[in-house]
Design a protein around this motif. Structure first.
Motif, PDB file in Angstrom:
ATOM      1  N   ALA A  16       0.748  -1.037   0.135  1.00 17.48           N
ATOM      2  CA  ALA A  16      -0.189  -0.125   0.163  1.00 17.48           C
ATOM      3  C   ALA A  16       0.912   1.194   0.128  1.00 17.48           C
ATOM      4  CB  ALA A  16      -1.004  -0.303   1.229  1.00 17.48           C
ATOM      5  N   GLY A  17       0.479   2.246  -0.784  1.00 18.66           N
ATOM      6  CA  GLY A  17       1.270   3.480  -0.921  1.00 18.66           C
ATOM      7  C   GLY A  17       2.666   3.487  -1.843  1.00 18.66           C
ATOM      8  N   VAL A  18       2.814   2.353  -2.279  1.00 14.70           N
ATOM      9  CA  VAL A  18       3.706   2.029  -3.559  1.00 14.70           C
ATOM     10  C   VAL A  18       3.448   1.595  -4.607  1.00 14.70           C
ATOM     11  CG1 VAL A  18       5.888   0.803  -3.908  1.00 14.70           C
ATOM     12  CG2 VAL A  18       5.212   1.063  -1.532  1.00 14.70           C
ATOM     13  N   ARG A  19       3.928   2.533  -5.729  1.00 12.51           N
ATOM     14  CA  ARG A  19       3.557   2.170  -7.135  1.00 12.51           C
ATOM     15  C   ARG A  19       4.469   2.281  -8.029  1.00 12.51           C
ATOM     16  NH1 ARG A  19       0.203   7.646  -8.589  1.00 12.51           N
ATOM     17  NH2 ARG A  19       1.032   8.566  -6.749  1.00 12.51           N
ATOM     18  N   SER A  20       4.600   1.759  -9.139  1.00 14.28           N
ATOM     19  CA  SER A  20       5.757   1.729 -10.010  1.00 14.28           C
ATOM     20  C   SER A  20       5.467   2.870 -10.943  1.00 14.28           C
ATOM     21  CB  SER A  20       5.633   0.335 -10.588  1.00 14.28           C
ATOM     22  OG  SER A  20       6.353   0.433 -12.050  1.00 14.28           O
ATOM     23  N   VAL A  21       6.168   3.693 -10.930  1.00 17.36           N
ATOM     24  CA  VAL A  21       5.848   5.090 -11.701  1.00 17.36           C
ATOM     25  C   VAL A  21       6.652   5.004 -13.252  1.00 17.36           C
ATOM     26  CG1 VAL A  21       6.724   7.649 -12.034  1.00 17.36           C
ATOM     27  CG2 VAL A  21       6.167   6.614  -9.641  1.00 17.36           C
ATOM     28  N   ILE A  22       7.710   4.290 -13.383  1.00 19.48           N
ATOM     29  CA  ILE A  22       8.079   3.904 -14.804  1.00 19.48           C
ATOM     30  C   ILE A  22       8.845   2.758 -15.001  1.00 19.48           C
ATOM     31  CG2 ILE A  22      10.198   5.397 -14.277  1.00 19.48           C
ATOM     32  CD1 ILE A  22      10.223   6.396 -17.038  1.00 19.48           C
ATOM     33  N   ARG A  23       8.593   2.216 -16.163  1.00 20.38           N
ATOM     34  CA  ARG A  23       9.441   0.975 -16.739  1.00 20.38           C
ATOM     35  C   ARG A  23      10.172   1.361 -17.718  1.00 20.38           C
ATOM     36  NH1 ARG A  23      10.283  -4.603 -16.440  1.00 20.38           N
ATOM     37  NH2 ARG A  23      10.465  -5.302 -18.375  1.00 20.38           N
ATOM     38  N   THR A  81      20.297  -3.771  -7.516  1.00 18.96           N
ATOM     39  CA  THR A  81      19.145  -3.084  -7.026  1.00 18.96           C
ATOM     40  C   THR A  81      19.859  -2.033  -6.508  1.00 18.96           C
ATOM     41  OG1 THR A  81      17.632  -4.826  -7.179  1.00 18.96           O
ATOM     42  CG2 THR A  81      17.256  -2.740  -5.520  1.00 18.96           C
ATOM     43  N   SER A  82      19.302  -0.716  -6.370  1.00 16.32           N
ATOM     44  CA  SER A  82      19.866   0.362  -5.812  1.00 16.32           C
ATOM     45  C   SER A  82      18.391   1.053  -5.169  1.00 16.32           C
ATOM     46  CB  SER A  82      20.712   1.216  -6.570  1.00 16.32           C
ATOM     47  OG  SER A  82      21.113   2.395  -5.679  1.00 16.32           O
ATOM     48  N   GLY A 126      26.132   7.350 -17.745  1.00 16.32           N
ATOM     49  CA  GLY A 126      25.355   7.638 -18.770  1.00 16.32           C
ATOM     50  C   GLY A 126      24.182   7.980 -19.046  1.00 16.32           C
ATOM     51  N   GLY A 127      23.498   7.132 -18.020  1.00 12.39           N
ATOM     52  CA  GLY A 127      21.922   7.068 -18.077  1.00 12.39           C
ATOM     53  C   GLY A 127      21.432   8.233 -16.827  1.00 12.39           C
ATOM     54  N   LEU A 128      20.405   8.915 -17.797  1.00 14.96           N
ATOM     55  CA  LEU A 128      19.726  10.018 -16.959  1.00 14.96           C
ATOM     56  C   LEU A 128      18.230   9.857 -17.136  1.00 14.96           C
ATOM     57  CD1 LEU A 128      19.798  12.385 -14.989  1.00 14.96           C
ATOM     58  CD2 LEU A 128      20.116  13.706 -16.856  1.00 14.96           C
ATOM     59  N   ILE A 129      17.467   9.675 -16.149  1.00 20.48           N
ATOM     60  CA  ILE A 129      15.782   9.615 -16.288  1.00 20.48           C
ATOM     61  C   ILE A 129      15.343  10.825 -15.358  1.00 20.48           C
ATOM     62  CG2 ILE A 129      13.755   8.263 -15.828  1.00 20.48           C
ATOM     63  CD1 ILE A 129      15.426   5.725 -16.085  1.00 20.48           C
ATOM     64  N   LEU A 189      13.215   6.008  -3.846  1.00 17.38           N
ATOM     65  CA  LEU A 189      13.443   5.759  -5.408  1.00 17.38           C
ATOM     66  C   LEU A 189      14.256   4.363  -5.344  1.00 17.38           C
ATOM     67  CD1 LEU A 189      14.249   8.916  -6.660  1.00 17.38           C
ATOM     68  CD2 LEU A 189      12.133   8.054  -6.852  1.00 17.38           C
ATOM     69  N   THR A 190      13.622   3.313  -6.062  1.00 19.34           N
ATOM     70  CA  THR A 190      14.213   1.961  -6.323  1.00 19.34           C
ATOM     71  C   THR A 190      14.426   1.786  -7.812  1.00 19.34           C
ATOM     72  OG1 THR A 190      13.003   1.168  -4.409  1.00 19.34           O
ATOM     73  CG2 THR A 190      14.148  -0.594  -5.627  1.00 19.34           C
ATOM     74  N   LEU A 191      15.806   1.406  -8.038  1.00 15.72           N
ATOM     75  CA  LEU A 191      16.363   1.115  -9.320  1.00 15.72           C
ATOM     76  C   LEU A 191      16.584  -0.198  -9.422  1.00 15.72           C
ATOM     77  CD1 LEU A 191      17.438   1.827 -12.329  1.00 15.72           C
ATOM     78  CD2 LEU A 191      19.407   2.565 -11.065  1.00 15.72           C
ATOM     79  N   ARG A 192      16.142  -1.007 -10.339  1.00 16.99           N
ATOM     80  CA  ARG A 192      16.414  -2.433 -10.656  1.00 16.99           C
ATOM     81  C   ARG A 192      16.793  -2.362 -12.104  1.00 16.99           C
ATOM     82  NH1 ARG A 192      11.396  -2.943  -7.966  1.00 16.99           N
ATOM     83  NH2 ARG A 192      11.749  -3.648  -5.962  1.00 16.99           N
ATOM     84  N   TYR A 193      17.790  -3.049 -12.365  1.00 19.08           N
ATOM     85  CA  TYR A 193      18.508  -3.245 -13.783  1.00 19.08           C
ATOM     86  C   TYR A 193      19.243  -4.536 -13.782  1.00 19.08           C
ATOM     87  CZ  TYR A 193      22.931  -1.042 -12.113  1.00 19.08           C
ATOM     88  OH  TYR A 193      24.020  -0.842 -11.580  1.00 19.08           O
ATOM     89  N   GLU A 194      19.503  -4.968 -15.106  1.00 20.35           N
ATOM     90  CA  GLU A 194      20.144  -6.036 -15.205  1.00 20.35           C
ATOM     91  C   GLU A 194      21.346  -5.725 -15.924  1.00 20.35           C
ATOM     92  OE1 GLU A 194      19.942 -10.356 -17.720  1.00 20.35           O
ATOM     93  OE2 GLU A 194      18.482  -8.947 -17.523  1.00 20.35           O
TER      94      GLU A 194
END
Length: 164
Positions: free
Chosen positions: A4-11, A57-58, A28-31, A45-50
């Motif tokens: 609750a109170g958490v949502r994914s904003v962007i993928r 995860t950060s 080099g990446g900027l969102i 803010l949570t960043l997950r990437y491969e």
């Protein structure tokens, strides 16, 4: 799973052109996210990437002050916003629909689109010129690139609007 109170904003599903460092970091990446707040608060803010077959995860908690819109932005954000505005102005011109001949139906609508897109370029160029020292420090060469693009767009706009 989102609580609750958490949502994914962007993928973002993309491949960054930057190389992956030995620790998995990618430069080099900027969102840029524009968050509509309720006068301040905390955002996680949570960043997950491969990268290279490994998952990373950060997570970072960010305190947004009530007067966040009036606070000076960090240099990276200022640079990102300047570059984004440049891209949007150029893209608006490049994405004009197929040309319409001056004697064809729909020409006036097309001419107005050309005027709007060219005006957007001119406005940005004027703003960057008024703030030249800051823009040149943050984004060396950006004003020159915008000038060159605007000159190209001006030739096109004149040919459309003067019927040449």
């Amino acid at each position: 799973f989102l609580s609750a109170g958490v949502r994914s904003v962007i993928r973002v599903d993309t491949v960054f052109p930057s190389g992956v460092q030995s620790d998995g970091a990618v430069d080099g990446g900027l969102i840029l996210l524009r968050l509509r707040g309720r006068g301040g608060g905390q955002v996680r803010l949570t960043l997950r990437y491969e990268a290279a077959g490994q998952f990373f995860t950060s997570c970072q908690d960010v305190l947004i002050p009530k007067d966040a819109e009036s606070a000076p932005a960090a240099l990276a954000i200022q640079k990102g916003v300047s570059l984004q505005r440049y891209v949007e102005a150029c893209r608006a011109y490049l994405m004009l629909r197929d040309p319409v001949l001056s004697h064809s139906p729909g020409f006036e609508d097309y001419a107005n689109e050309v005027r709007r897109a060219f005006s957007q370029l001119q406005d940005l160029q004027e703003e960057f010129s008024q703030n030249a020292a800051n823009v040149d420090t943050l984004c060396p060469g950006l004003r020159d690139q915008l000038t060159a693009f605007t000159e190209m767009a001006e030739k096109h706009a004149k040919s459309v609007l003067e019927g040449k």
